[in-house]
Scaffold this motif. Structure first.
Motif, mmCIF file in Angstrom:
data_model
loop_
_atom_site.group_PDB
_atom_site.id
_atom_site.type_symbol
_atom_site.label_atom_id
_atom_site.label_comp_id
_atom_site.label_asym_id
_atom_site.label_seq_id
_atom_site.Cartn_x
_atom_site.Cartn_y
_atom_site.Cartn_z
ATOM 1 N N PRO A 14 3.615 11.438 1.668
ATOM 2 C CA PRO A 14 4.885 10.766 1.942
ATOM 3 C C PRO A 14 4.908 10.189 3.358
ATOM 4 N N GLY A 15 5.407 8.987 3.461
ATOM 5 C CA GLY A 15 5.530 8.384 4.786
ATOM 6 C C GLY A 15 4.345 7.547 5.207
ATOM 7 N N SER A 16 3.216 7.646 4.519
ATOM 8 C CA SER A 16 2.051 6.878 4.967
ATOM 9 C C SER A 16 2.232 5.408 4.595
ATOM 10 N N GLY A 17 1.816 4.552 5.526
ATOM 11 C CA GLY A 17 2.124 3.130 5.440
ATOM 12 C C GLY A 17 1.576 2.421 4.217
ATOM 13 N N ASN A 18 0.479 2.933 3.660
ATOM 14 C CA ASN A 18 -0.118 2.198 2.543
ATOM 15 C C ASN A 18 0.473 2.560 1.190
ATOM 16 N N ILE A 19 1.043 3.750 1.050
ATOM 17 C CA ILE A 19 1.537 4.112 -0.287
ATOM 18 C C ILE A 19 3.044 4.377 -0.363
ATOM 19 N N GLN A 20 3.675 4.727 0.764
ATOM 20 C CA GLN A 20 5.119 4.982 0.724
ATOM 21 C C GLN A 20 5.897 3.755 0.224
ATOM 22 N N PRO A 21 5.498 2.512 0.638
ATOM 23 C CA PRO A 21 6.231 1.348 0.132
ATOM 24 C C PRO A 21 6.191 1.223 -1.396
ATOM 25 N N ARG A 22 5.180 1.821 -2.032
ATOM 26 C CA ARG A 22 5.112 1.755 -3.491
ATOM 27 C C ARG A 22 6.240 2.585 -4.113
ATOM 28 N N ILE A 23 6.616 3.649 -3.433
ATOM 29 C CA ILE A 23 7.771 4.437 -3.873
ATOM 30 C C ILE A 23 9.052 3.675 -3.533
ATOM 31 N N ASP A 24 9.105 3.207 -2.276
ATOM 32 C CA ASP A 24 10.324 2.524 -1.806
ATOM 33 C C ASP A 24 10.635 1.295 -2.652
ATOM 34 N N GLY A 25 9.596 0.604 -3.098
ATOM 35 C CA GLY A 25 9.814 -0.599 -3.901
ATOM 36 C C GLY A 25 10.274 -0.284 -5.316
ATOM 37 N N ALA A 26 9.738 0.785 -5.874
ATOM 38 C CA ALA A 26 10.063 1.107 -7.272
ATOM 39 C C ALA A 26 11.417 1.799 -7.402
ATOM 40 N N LEU A 27 11.768 2.567 -6.368
ATOM 41 C CA LEU A 27 12.974 3.405 -6.437
ATOM 42 C C LEU A 27 14.251 2.616 -6.796
ATOM 43 N N PRO A 28 14.566 1.524 -6.063
ATOM 44 C CA PRO A 28 15.797 0.791 -6.420
ATOM 45 C C PRO A 28 15.740 0.175 -7.819
ATOM 46 N N VAL A 29 14.550 -0.172 -8.258
ATOM 47 C CA VAL A 29 14.419 -0.755 -9.604
ATOM 48 C C VAL A 29 14.751 0.302 -10.657
ATOM 49 N N PHE A 30 14.200 1.493 -10.470
ATOM 50 C CA PHE A 30 14.496 2.591 -11.412
ATOM 51 C C PHE A 30 15.988 2.923 -11.386
ATOM 52 N N LYS A 31 16.533 2.962 -10.177
ATOM 53 C CA LYS A 31 17.960 3.329 -10.043
ATOM 54 C C LYS A 31 18.850 2.278 -10.713
ATOM 55 N N LYS A 32 18.493 1.009 -10.514
ATOM 56 C CA LYS A 32 19.270 -0.077 -11.105
ATOM 57 C C LYS A 32 19.210 -0.010 -12.638
ATOM 58 N N ALA A 33 18.092 0.503 -13.129
ATOM 59 C CA ALA A 33 17.938 0.630 -14.587
ATOM 60 C C ALA A 33 18.669 1.861 -15.121
ATOM 61 N N GLY A 34 19.315 2.598 -14.210
ATOM 62 C CA GLY A 34 20.089 3.764 -14.641
ATOM 63 C C GLY A 34 19.249 5.007 -14.842
ATOM 64 N N LEU A 35 18.041 5.005 -14.275
ATOM 65 C CA LEU A 35 17.161 6.167 -14.448
ATOM 66 C C LEU A 35 17.379 7.174 -13.321
ATOM 67 N N ASP A 36 17.165 8.414 -13.652
ATOM 68 C CA ASP A 36 17.234 9.479 -12.648
ATOM 69 C C ASP A 36 15.847 9.604 -12.024
ATOM 70 N N THR A 37 15.777 9.786 -10.732
ATOM 71 C CA THR A 37 14.451 9.827 -10.088
ATOM 72 C C THR A 37 14.292 11.062 -9.203
ATOM 73 N N ALA A 38 13.064 11.468 -9.038
ATOM 74 C CA ALA A 38 12.724 12.546 -8.095
ATOM 75 C C ALA A 38 11.383 12.204 -7.475
ATOM 76 N N VAL A 39 11.293 12.340 -6.157
ATOM 77 C CA VAL A 39 10.022 12.059 -5.488
ATOM 78 C C VAL A 39 9.266 13.371 -5.312
ATOM 79 N N VAL A 40 8.064 13.412 -5.846
ATOM 80 C CA VAL A 40 7.267 14.652 -5.875
ATOM 81 C C VAL A 40 6.141 14.545 -4.866
ATOM 82 N N ASP A 41 5.974 15.589 -4.061
ATOM 83 C CA ASP A 41 4.882 15.614 -3.085
ATOM 84 C C ASP A 41 3.628 16.152 -3.751
ATOM 85 N N GLY A 42 2.635 15.301 -3.911
ATOM 86 C CA GLY A 42 1.394 15.742 -4.554
ATOM 87 C C GLY A 42 0.441 16.423 -3.586
ATOM 88 N N GLY A 43 0.476 15.990 -2.327
ATOM 89 C CA GLY A 43 -0.489 16.510 -1.357
ATOM 90 C C GLY A 43 -1.719 15.623 -1.334
#
Lengths: 184, 342
Positions: A14-43
């Motif tokens: 989480p927070g790393s410049g190359n992959i965090q934007p992939r979460i940030d970009g998808a999150l509002p799309v999922f939310k707009k679609a009415g989906l419930d979301t949870a961000v999971v830390d894989g390690g």
């Protein structure tokens, strides 16, 4: 997916410049679609990623889709779907086109993975800068969309059939025959 | 001021059964004498907490998940107990854990049968430990620096040899795979076997006595005829061989190996498990059982936070706070326990 369905968004670092934007970009799309979301830390380690996704799934069996944003977590999502026999019940997606990820797409454990054309992302800017240099600055670098490829079971076979350094699946400088038609 | 502090410390803060002769007092005294008491208590606390927070915690599937997660931490922690007891540290154990499957993969791709490829990879891992040990004791370089450097060397080796390409791990089918990683309890049982072996080595052999003596007082141990340098080199070999084996087992379990992983992400939880379990960072004191409990503590934390759905951004904060709480409890309870040992 129906509204209210839970999407687990798995990220290695989480927070790393190359992959965090992939979460940030998808999150509002999922939310707009009415989906419930949870961000999971894989390690950051693959063994830990698998146990993290398994543990999260164990506590959230109502999840409808596991959306991973890196190749290690893609393997973790695929392994979880395989281990708990969730194919067809819980969707899954990966990122990048490493061979184990592609094999999971082929096996149907992942609905898709993203081919971000990483080679082009490096190659095209350098070529553009080179042309800029040798043309006295007349050939100006242009914004270039390197493409966004969705690799699904329908188009995964050529990826697995061609080990190529352009997609990170081989090192040999093999020149393959061109495809019969251009497809995206 | 100093006298006041000492006096405060000598006054029991916690209610304990009165009377040194009573059975209850003796039971509490005996419990307090166990170095592993704190980690037992904090581990029980987190287990009970996560068990109440989510009923799935005590399911068989989740217990297997916890065990698979903590197996590698535990094995590295067992090795670190030996190394830390000697007053040294090994930061390369994580890199050995990650590189040993690549060694095995290389041998296998060059035609070696998979069983022999595992043996050859373990020999390579042990060789890394020998290099760590020899540079540390013969060239008098700090083990922290030696093993940190070797950690980077191994990471670089993997990147070069793999061409940065993630590959499938061989050995995925048949009884072989069940024994060597794929079986649900495989890595846990291997970790338990290694725990027993290292515990027996430390507690039941002359070598174990030499380790304790060397860590306790290097000069006195050397004066009494113990070959302290050899003891240290062997401990580095043991931790590397054990880390290499559990790395191979984990890689077979997962089915693929990724060259981009950092060894430090693996070794630090192992060191934390050993220290939370009661092993002194400064040497002279180590407990294998405590390290196992420390690994369980970390495994339960990692699993539990995911199980209850802690957001990725909050995950590390929560984990860090819990580790801190465990260590503070450890040191504070240790102060109380010392009164009971008098």
């Amino acid at each position: 997916m129906k509204k209210g369905g839970l999407v687990g968004m798995v990220i290695a670092t989480p927070g790393s410049g190359n992959i965090q934007p992939r979460i940030d970009g998808a999150l509002p799309v999922f939310k707009k679609a009415g989906l419930d979301t949870a961000v999971v830390d894989g390690g950051a380690l693959e063994p830990g990623e698998i146990t993290a996704v398994e543990a999260w799934y164990t506590g959230h069996k109502d999840v409808k889709f596991l959306y991973s944003v890196d190749d290690g977590d893609a393997v973790a999502v695929a392994d979880t779907i395989k281990k708990y026999n969730l194919k067809g019940k819980v969707g899954g997606s990966g990122w990048d086109v490493e061979v184990p990820v592609l094999q999971s797409v082929k096996a149907g454990q992942l609905n898709f993975t993203i081919d971000q054309q990483a080679y082009l992302q490096g190659f095209v800017p350098v070529i553009q800068l080179f042309l800029y240099q040798i043309s006295a600055g007349l050939m100006k670098p242009a914004n270039t969309d390197t493409g966004l490829g969705f690799v699904t079971s329908a188009n995964v076979t050529p990826y697995l059939a061609h080990a190529t350094r352009f997609e990170g699946s081989g090192v040999a400088q093999t020149a393959y025959a061109p495809p019969s038609k251009i497809a995206y | 001021m100093a006298r006041a502090t000492a006096s405060d410390n000598e006054t029991p803060q916690n209610p304990v059964p009165k009377g040194p002769g009573s059975v209850a007092y003796r039971l509490v005294q005996r419990a307090m004498q166990q170095r592993e008491l704190t980690v037992v208590l904090v581990t029980l606390f987190v287990i009970i907490y996560f068990g109440i927070a989510n009923s799935a915690f005590f399911t068989t599937a989740n217990i297997i998940t916890v065990c698979q997660y903590l197996a590698s931490i535990a094995v590295i922690a067992f090795g670190e107990v030996l190394i830390l007891s000697l007053g040294e540290i090994d930061l390369s154990a994580g890199a050995v854990y990650l590189s040993s499957p690549w060694f095995m993969y290389l041998f296998w791709t060059h035609g070696m049968p998979i069983g022999w490829a595992i043996v050859a990879a373990m020999v390579c891992s042990a060789g890394v430990g020998m290099i760590n040990g020899l540079i540390t004791v013969w060239l008098n370089v700090s083990s922290l620096i030696v093993t940190l450097a070797v950690n980077y060397v191994l990471f670089g080796f993997v990147l070069i040899e793999s061409n940065d390409i993630q590959v499938d791990m061989p050995g995925q089918t048949g009884h072989f795979s069940i024994i060597f990683g794929v079986g649900a309890w495989s890595t846990t049982l291997w970790a338990a076997a290694m725990m027993l072996a290292i515990w027996a080595l430390l507690k039941r052999t002359r070598f174990g006595l030499h380790v304790t003596a060397t860590g306790g007082n290097l000069l006195a141990a050397a004066e009494s005829g113990i070959r302290v340098r050899r003891v240290k080199v062997w401990c580095f070999i043991i931790i590397s061989a054990a880390s290499g084996l559990i790395g191979i087992l984990d890689a077979i379990r997962i089915g693929s190996i990724n060259p981009g992983s950092s060894g430090l992400d693996t070794v630090l939880p192992g060191i934390v498990a050993a220290v939370v379990g009661g092993t002194a960072l400064t040497g002279g004191r180590g407990t294998i059982v405590g390290a196992a409990l420390g690994a369980i503590f970390l495994g339960v934390l990692e699993d539990g936070f995911n199980l209850i759905g802690v957001n990725a951004n909050w995950f590390y904060l929560a984990e860090g706070v819990m580790i801190l709480v465990a260590m503070v409890a450890n040191t504070q309870l240790g102060t109380v326990a010392r009164r009971f040992r008098r």
